[in-house]
Design an enzyme around this catalytic site. Structure first.
Site, PDB file in Angstrom:
ATOM      1  N   SER A  23       0.864  -1.190   0.000  1.00 41.15           N
ATOM      2  CA  SER A  23       0.000   0.000   0.000  1.00 41.15           C
ATOM      3  C   SER A  23       0.894   1.231   0.000  1.00 41.15           C
ATOM      4  O   SER A  23       2.059   1.147   0.425  1.00 41.15           O
ATOM      5  CB  SER A  23      -0.851  -0.017   1.281  1.00 41.15           C
ATOM      6  N   TYR A  32      -2.120  -0.921  10.369  1.00 40.09           N
ATOM      7  CA  TYR A  32      -2.226  -1.295   8.945  1.00 40.09           C
ATOM      8  C   TYR A  32      -0.957  -0.852   8.223  1.00 40.09           C
ATOM      9  O   TYR A  32      -0.357  -1.616   7.469  1.00 40.09           O
ATOM     10  CB  TYR A  32      -3.460  -0.601   8.348  1.00 40.09           C
TER      11      TYR A  32
HETATM   12  N1  LIG Z   1      -8.592  -0.222  -1.737  1.00 39.55           N
HETATM   13  C1  LIG Z   1      -7.569   0.523  -1.356  1.00 39.55           C
HETATM   14  O1  LIG Z   1      -7.677   1.761  -1.268  1.00 39.55           O
HETATM   15  C2  LIG Z   1      -6.245  -0.112  -1.024  1.00 39.55           C
HETATM   16  C3  LIG Z   1      -5.161   0.738  -0.845  1.00 39.55           C
HETATM   17  C4  LIG Z   1      -3.936   0.185  -0.537  1.00 39.55           C
HETATM   18  C5  LIG Z   1      -3.794  -1.192  -0.431  1.00 39.55           C
HETATM   19  N2  LIG Z   1      -4.859  -1.996  -0.609  1.00 39.55           N
HETATM   20  C6  LIG Z   1      -4.636  -3.439  -0.474  1.00 39.55           C
HETATM   21  O2  LIG Z   1      -5.130  -4.099  -1.617  1.00 39.55           O
HETATM   22  C7  LIG Z   1      -5.483  -5.443  -1.263  1.00 39.55           C
HETATM   23  C8  LIG Z   1      -6.877  -5.717  -1.780  1.00 39.55           C
HETATM   24  O3  LIG Z   1      -7.769  -4.847  -1.112  1.00 39.55           O
HETATM   25  P1  LIG Z   1      -9.125  -4.318  -1.778  1.00 39.55           P
HETATM   26  O4  LIG Z   1      -9.119  -2.864  -1.705  1.00 39.55           O
HETATM   27  O5  LIG Z   1      -9.380  -5.001  -3.050  1.00 39.55           O
HETATM   28  O6  LIG Z   1     -10.146  -4.805  -0.651  1.00 39.55           O
HETATM   29  P2  LIG Z   1     -11.411  -5.765  -0.715  1.00 39.55           P
HETATM   30  O7  LIG Z   1     -11.922  -5.831   0.664  1.00 39.55           O
HETATM   31  O8  LIG Z   1     -12.317  -5.335  -1.812  1.00 39.55           O
HETATM   32  O9  LIG Z   1     -10.748  -7.152  -1.147  1.00 39.55           O
HETATM   33  C9  LIG Z   1      -9.936  -7.878  -0.271  1.00 39.55           C
HETATM   34  C10 LIG Z   1     -10.200  -9.341  -0.493  1.00 39.55           C
HETATM   35  O10 LIG Z   1      -9.329 -10.077   0.356  1.00 39.55           O
HETATM   36  C11 LIG Z   1     -10.088 -11.114   0.942  1.00 39.55           C
HETATM   37  N3  LIG Z   1      -9.491 -11.517   2.207  1.00 39.55           N
HETATM   38  C12 LIG Z   1      -9.363 -10.778   3.336  1.00 39.55           C
HETATM   39  N4  LIG Z   1      -8.800 -11.520   4.290  1.00 39.55           N
HETATM   40  C13 LIG Z   1      -8.555 -12.730   3.754  1.00 39.55           C
HETATM   41  C14 LIG Z   1      -8.007 -13.928   4.257  1.00 39.55           C
HETATM   42  N5  LIG Z   1      -7.620 -14.025   5.527  1.00 39.55           N
HETATM   43  N6  LIG Z   1      -7.886 -14.983   3.435  1.00 39.55           N
HETATM   44  C15 LIG Z   1      -8.320 -14.902   2.144  1.00 39.55           C
HETATM   45  N7  LIG Z   1      -8.870 -13.800   1.624  1.00 39.55           N
HETATM   46  C16 LIG Z   1      -8.999 -12.737   2.417  1.00 39.55           C
HETATM   47  C17 LIG Z   1     -11.469 -10.540   1.148  1.00 39.55           C
HETATM   48  O11 LIG Z   1     -12.451 -11.549   1.300  1.00 39.55           O
HETATM   49  C18 LIG Z   1     -11.635  -9.721  -0.136  1.00 39.55           C
HETATM   50  O12 LIG Z   1     -12.201 -10.494  -1.154  1.00 39.55           O
HETATM   51  C19 LIG Z   1      -5.341  -5.528   0.250  1.00 39.55           C
HETATM   52  O13 LIG Z   1      -4.114  -6.144   0.574  1.00 39.55           O
HETATM   53  C20 LIG Z   1      -5.359  -4.084   0.689  1.00 39.55           C
HETATM   54  O14 LIG Z   1      -4.687  -3.883   1.910  1.00 39.55           O
HETATM   55  C21 LIG Z   1      -6.087  -1.500  -0.914  1.00 39.55           C
END
Ligand SMILES: NC(=O)c1ccc[n+]([C@@H]2O[C@H](COP(=O)([O-])OP(=O)(O)OC[C@H]3O[C@@H](n4cnc5c(N)ncnc54)[C@H](O)[C@@H]3O)[C@@H](O)[C@H]2O)c1
Length: 295
Positions: free
Chosen positions: A148, A161
């Site tokens: 991130s 986080y």
């Molecule tokens: N959306 C943002 O703004 C953002 C910014 C920086 C980083 N991220 C990172 O991107 C990645 C994806 O996030 P996103 O925004 O798509 O969120 P999201 O919540 O839409 O998707 C995350 C997915 O991970 C799955 N998940 C969570 N814990 C899990 C586990 N223990 N085992 C298996 N699956 C699991 C969830 O069920 C979900 O489908 C994450 O690592 C998040 O930290 C997101």
């Protein structure tokens, strides 16, 4: 077992953890558009993962759904074993499952620390241990660990986080250097805010503050969240170019560079943003008072 080079997206075998939603789903769909041979969608949200698979098939791709909690080391190892047995290779591992909990450090309880560390560090580590040695053994493959921008800079309200994402960046940078001599690639994907369900808590995360979804989105709005489909397109282009630290949306790059050069500026800007958030969101301030009384 040296059987060739990494395939570009057409004809590749790709594993995506957290592929049921948000960034993981968008990457899965984009891989399907680019002709991937097989996309393994692994997630703890089984029904949503099945929806991703349906979308992949609708785009002409092939998909397998795996019910997986990345915190379960045995299950992650089983996924690696079965994938290599079935396809004989893995070209891309998107080590992407993650969660977030919003809250200031002095108010977070052990369960919130544990959730973040277990999913965002231990889960990522489980996937690395299960897949990376096999990529080394086959002498090709690209592991993309989702960190991130919070892994590159200061993020009040998201300190734990942020700590977990700094860990993912550190791990990925060292792995990338080590991996080169085996012909394996490692990148850290560092999204800024991207409009996904995570912004309102996602499947298992959330906020210690009693904010409505509208208030949570208003909090993120100041970070100009990008849309997930173009984000996935840009990400796959950058992965194809083997970039080490991948930052999208692009507007996050200038502040990151500036903060590297001028760390005091980072403190000042985030200090102001932190104070503004406390002023603008009475629900946060009242929750803080309540939690402080409980502690
Ligand atoms: N959306 C943002 O703004 C953002 C910014 C920086 C980083 N991220 C990172 O991107 C990645 C994806 O996030 P996103 O925004 O798509 O969120 P999201 O919540 O839409 O998707 C995350 C997915 O991970 C799955 N998940 C969570 N814990 C899990 C586990 N223990 N085992 C298996 N699956 C699991 C969830 O069920 C979900 O489908 C994450 O690592 C998040 O930290 C997101």
């Amino acid at each position: 077992m040296k059987n060739g080079k990494i395939r570009t997206y057409g004809d590749c075998v790709a594993v995506i953890t957290g592929g049921a939603s948000g960034i993981g789903r968008a990457i899965a769909e984009e891989l399907a558009r680019r002709g991937a041979a097989e996309i393994i969608v692994a997630d703890l949200q089984k029904d949503a993962a099945a929806e991703t698979a349906t979308a992949i098939r609708g785009l002409g791709g092939r998909a397998t759904v795996v019910d997986l909690d990345v915190r379960d080391d045995d299950a992650v190892r089983q996924l690696a074993t079965s994938t290599f047995e079935r396809f004989g290779r893995v070209d891309y591992v998107f080590n992407n499952a993650g969660t977030g909990v919003m809250g200031e450090t002095h108010l977070l309880q052990k369960r919130e620390w544990d959730l973040l560390i277990d999913v965002n560090i231990r889960g990522v580590a489980n996937v690395v241990r299960a897949f990376y040695p096999r990529l080394v053994e086959q002498s090709f493959g690209h592991m993309v660990n989702t960190a991130s921008c919070a892994g590159l800079m200061c993020t009040p309200f998201l300190s734990v986080y942020s700590a977990t994402k700094h860990a993912v960046v550190g791990l990925s940078k060292a792995m990338r250097v080590e991996a080169t001599r085996f012909g394996v690639r490692v990148s850290a994907l560092c999204p800024g805010a991207v409009r996904t369900p995570l912004l309102t808590g996602g499947a298992i995360g959330g906020s210690i503050y009693e904010l409505t979804d509208e208030e949570k989105l208003a909090f993120w709005e100041s970070m100009k969240p990008g849309e997930v489909t173009p984000f996935a397109r840009d990400t796959l282009d950058a992965v194809a170019k083997n970039e080490g630290i991948i930052v999208f949306p692009k507007h996050n790059r200038t502040p990151l560079t500036l903060f590297r050069l001028l760390p005091r500026l980072e403190e000042t800007i985030f200090g102001k943003l932190h104070a503004k958030t406390l002023r603008d969101f009475p629900a946060i301030a009242s929750m803080i008072r309540r939690r402080e009384k409980q502690n």
